[in-house]
Design a protein around this motif. Structure first.
Motif, PDB file in Angstrom:
ATOM      1  N   GLN A 101      40.054  48.976  31.485  1.00 31.69           N
ATOM      2  CA  GLN A 101      41.155  48.913  32.446  1.00 31.69           C
ATOM      3  C   GLN A 101      40.727  49.559  33.751  1.00 31.69           C
ATOM      4  O   GLN A 101      40.423  50.755  33.778  1.00 31.69           O
ATOM      5  CB  GLN A 101      42.394  49.608  31.890  1.00 31.69           C
ATOM      6  CG  GLN A 101      43.043  48.881  30.725  1.00 31.69           C
ATOM      7  CD  GLN A 101      44.350  49.528  30.328  1.00 31.69           C
ATOM      8  OE1 GLN A 101      44.386  50.660  29.857  1.00 31.69           O
ATOM      9  NE2 GLN A 101      45.446  48.814  30.528  1.00 31.69           N
ATOM     10  N   TYR A 117      35.433  44.220  39.145  1.00 33.98           N
ATOM     11  CA  TYR A 117      35.604  44.242  37.698  1.00 33.98           C
ATOM     12  C   TYR A 117      34.628  45.234  37.071  1.00 33.98           C
ATOM     13  O   TYR A 117      33.452  45.278  37.457  1.00 33.98           O
ATOM     14  CB  TYR A 117      35.327  42.869  37.097  1.00 33.98           C
ATOM     15  CG  TYR A 117      36.227  41.766  37.604  1.00 33.98           C
ATOM     16  CD1 TYR A 117      35.882  41.012  38.721  1.00 33.98           C
ATOM     17  CD2 TYR A 117      37.423  41.471  36.949  1.00 33.98           C
ATOM     18  CE1 TYR A 117      36.694  39.997  39.189  1.00 33.98           C
ATOM     19  CE2 TYR A 117      38.244  40.455  37.407  1.00 33.98           C
ATOM     20  CZ  TYR A 117      37.877  39.729  38.521  1.00 33.98           C
ATOM     21  OH  TYR A 117      38.697  38.728  38.977  1.00 33.98           O
ATOM     22  N   GLN A 138      40.355  43.946  33.906  1.00 33.83           N
ATOM     23  CA  GLN A 138      41.230  42.987  34.569  1.00 33.83           C
ATOM     24  C   GLN A 138      40.985  42.885  36.061  1.00 33.83           C
ATOM     25  O   GLN A 138      41.499  41.975  36.693  1.00 33.83           O
ATOM     26  CB  GLN A 138      42.718  43.344  34.323  1.00 33.83           C
ATOM     27  CG  GLN A 138      43.288  44.388  35.253  1.00 33.83           C
ATOM     28  CD  GLN A 138      42.890  45.805  34.902  1.00 33.83           C
ATOM     29  OE1 GLN A 138      41.987  46.059  34.101  1.00 33.83           O
ATOM     30  NE2 GLN A 138      43.558  46.765  35.522  1.00 33.83           N
TER      31      GLN A 138
END
Length: 119
Positions: free
Chosen positions: A5, A95, A111
């Motif tokens: 994340q 990312y 994400q």
């Protein structure tokens, strides 16, 4: 379940700075190399930086050398990217990605965190 994340990003002025974080879970973070990969609008992905599992070997894209710093805290299962002296061409979605055990590809991706460099 493997999860990555990414946090941080946003709108920043040219010459500014921002730090991205990537929280990892579901695997032994200290066993894997990880990287930051970005994709600018209308362009293909490019690897910005990579760090090996213990943090002793680091690589950077030529265009970010001296401006970006990758680091990791294996105790906190977290990857970081400190971005300084930002330029409009750094605008992209960033990312975090885990490198597969055979080091041949990235098998899990976060994400994405959007960074826009504009005045």
């Amino acid at each position: 379940e493997v999860q990555l994340q990414a946090f941080g990003g946003g709108l920043v002025q040219p010459g500014g700075a921002v730090r991205l974080s990537c929280a990892a879970s579901g695997f032994t973070f200290s066993d894997y190399a990880v990287a930051w990969v970005r994709q600018a609008p209308g362009k293909g992905p490019e690897r910005v930086s990579r760090i090996n599992n213990r943090g002793g070997r680091i690589n950077y894209l030529d265009s970010v050398k001296g401006r970006f710093t990758i680091s990791r805290d294996n105790a906190k299962n977290t990857l970081y990217l400190q971005m300084n002296s930002l330029k409009p061409e750094d605008t992209a979605v960033y990312y975090c990605a885990r490198e597969a055990e055979d080091n041949s590809y990235y098998d899990y991706w976060g994400q994405g965190a959007e960074v826009t460099v504009s005045s």
